[in-house]
Enzyme design. Structure first.
Site: not given
Ligand code: UFG
Length: 335
Positions: A14, A53, A119, A143, A171, A223
């Site tokens: 991506y 790889d 990250t 991770y 982020f 976020r």
């Molecule tokens: N969320 C939902 N429902 C879903 C998916 C996500 O409510 O089906 C919420 C999560 O709980 C979070 C927000 O949406 O609060 C964002 O979630 P993401 O999975 O899109 O992203 P993250 O914040 O979990 O993850 C990102 C990066 C990771 C990194 C992380 C660091 O994608 O690679 O931030 O905290 F590790």
């Protein structure tokens, strides 16, 4: 003299594919190394593509011997926080050992500049927000630990071998190329914005919001969503910094604006004009309530200026890409 190349490791993924496009647009010669475990070959069209790889020393040796590599941008890693806890071996292999292989190949071939995808997960549960670079480093999942370990290795490799590095702590990467040339395609998809778009367009029945009892203004997690092209721009500036003889550093990278999960859903409804069926579920393990970046260091030091900081614009580009994908797979969305 042989032309110089930028090696983009993970350039079929991506963020790596958007970066390769940006490098090509700016006149750079790009070599893409990707094992296609999660990337897509059709996204790796902006440079010489090599399937391989980082665990394969022969391939690494060939890449550096055959191409005059000036600098490396290293995106390749496994990125799912939950999986990193259930299968840590995969993360220590892919993210830690393979990064070490890459760095050792760079050493052998006298390549001394690398941009590393780090990250926000290296900070763990925030002690304050927005998070600047002085925030304690205390990852709470494998991770985040693998990424922090690589940052520490990079510091040692600079001191001992003179390899200069910039670590960029992302982020929440989101959005797509503004003309839908590239976009986000994960399988399985776990990220919020593409999942909400799927729910809006009927590709999935609904979106489950993970927790509505957080200590935030609407009870859902906050976020900092950063456009993938703005991420690319930060890599470009970091690359110029190293090529011009700049020192190693690490920078937090976000917009500095927090949006709740409910706000993301409302933005998707407003951009698409469609209703999003929502369910509220329990909290997801390991989700901090608020993650927002203080990016003033990269703004001040490298002159980074995000172009697409509005959430609606990020969602608009992701939506355009989503429709293009759906139409190409004959799931036509008539909007
Ligand atoms: N969320 C939902 N429902 C879903 C998916 C996500 O409510 O089906 C919420 C999560 O709980 C979070 C927000 O949406 O609060 C964002 O979630 P993401 O999975 O899109 O992203 P993250 O914040 O979990 O993850 C990102 C990066 C990771 C990194 C992380 C660091 O994608 O690679 O931030 O905290 F590790």
């Amino acid at each position: 003299m042989k032309i110089k190349n930028i090696l983009v490791v993970g350039g079929a993924g991506y963020i790596g594919s958007h970066m390769s496009w940006m490098l090509r647009e700016r006149g750079e010669n790009v070599v893409i190394l990707d094992n296609l475990s999660s990337g897509h070959k059709d996204a790796a069209f902006c440079g010489t593509f090599i399937e391989g790889d980082l665990c394969n020393p022969t391939i690494l040796n060939t890449v550096f011997t055959d191409h005059n590599i000036e600098a490396v941008i290293h995106f390749a890693s496994s990125i799912q926080v939950g999986e990193s806890m259930s299968d840590p071996a995969k993360y220590y292999e892919n993210n830690l050992v393979n990064s070490l292989n890459l760095l050792n190949a760079m050493r052998s071939h006298n390549v001394s500049k690398i941009i590393f995808s780090s990250t926000a997960a290296i900070f763990g549960n925030p002690q304050y927000t927005p998070i600047n670079e002085s925030h304690p480093l205390n990852p709470i999942n494998t991770y985040g630990r693998t990424k922090l370990m690589v940052e520490q290795i990079l510091a040692d490799y600079d001191r001992a071998y003179g390899i200069k590095s910039i670590s960029l702590r992302y982020f929440n990467a989101a959005g797509a190329h503004p003309e839908s040339i590239l976009g986000e395609r994960h399988d399985p998809e776990t990220h919020l914005i593409p999942l909400v778009l799927d729910a809006a367009s009927g590709r999935r029945p609904d979106i489950t919001v993970f927790g509505k009892d957080y200590d935030t203004y609407d009870g859902t997690c906050i976020r900092d969503y950063i456009h993938v092209m703005d991420l690319g721009e930060a890599h470009w500036l970091s690359l110029q910094h190293l090529i011009n003889g700049g020192d190693s550093n690490s920078f937090n990278l976000g917009n500095g604006n927090g949006y709740s999960v409910n706000e993301v859903i409302r933005s998707v409804e407003s951009v698409t004009g469609l209703d999003v069926p929502v369910k509220y579920g329990s909290r997801r393990f390991g989700d901090p309530s608020v993650l927002v970046s203080d990016s003033s260091k990269i703004i001040d030091m490298l002159g980074w200026a995000p172009q697409y900081s509005s959430l609606d614009e990020i969602v608009k580009h992701a939506w355009q890409w989503h429709k293009r994908q759906a139409n190409e797979s004959n799931q036509k969305i008539d909007i």
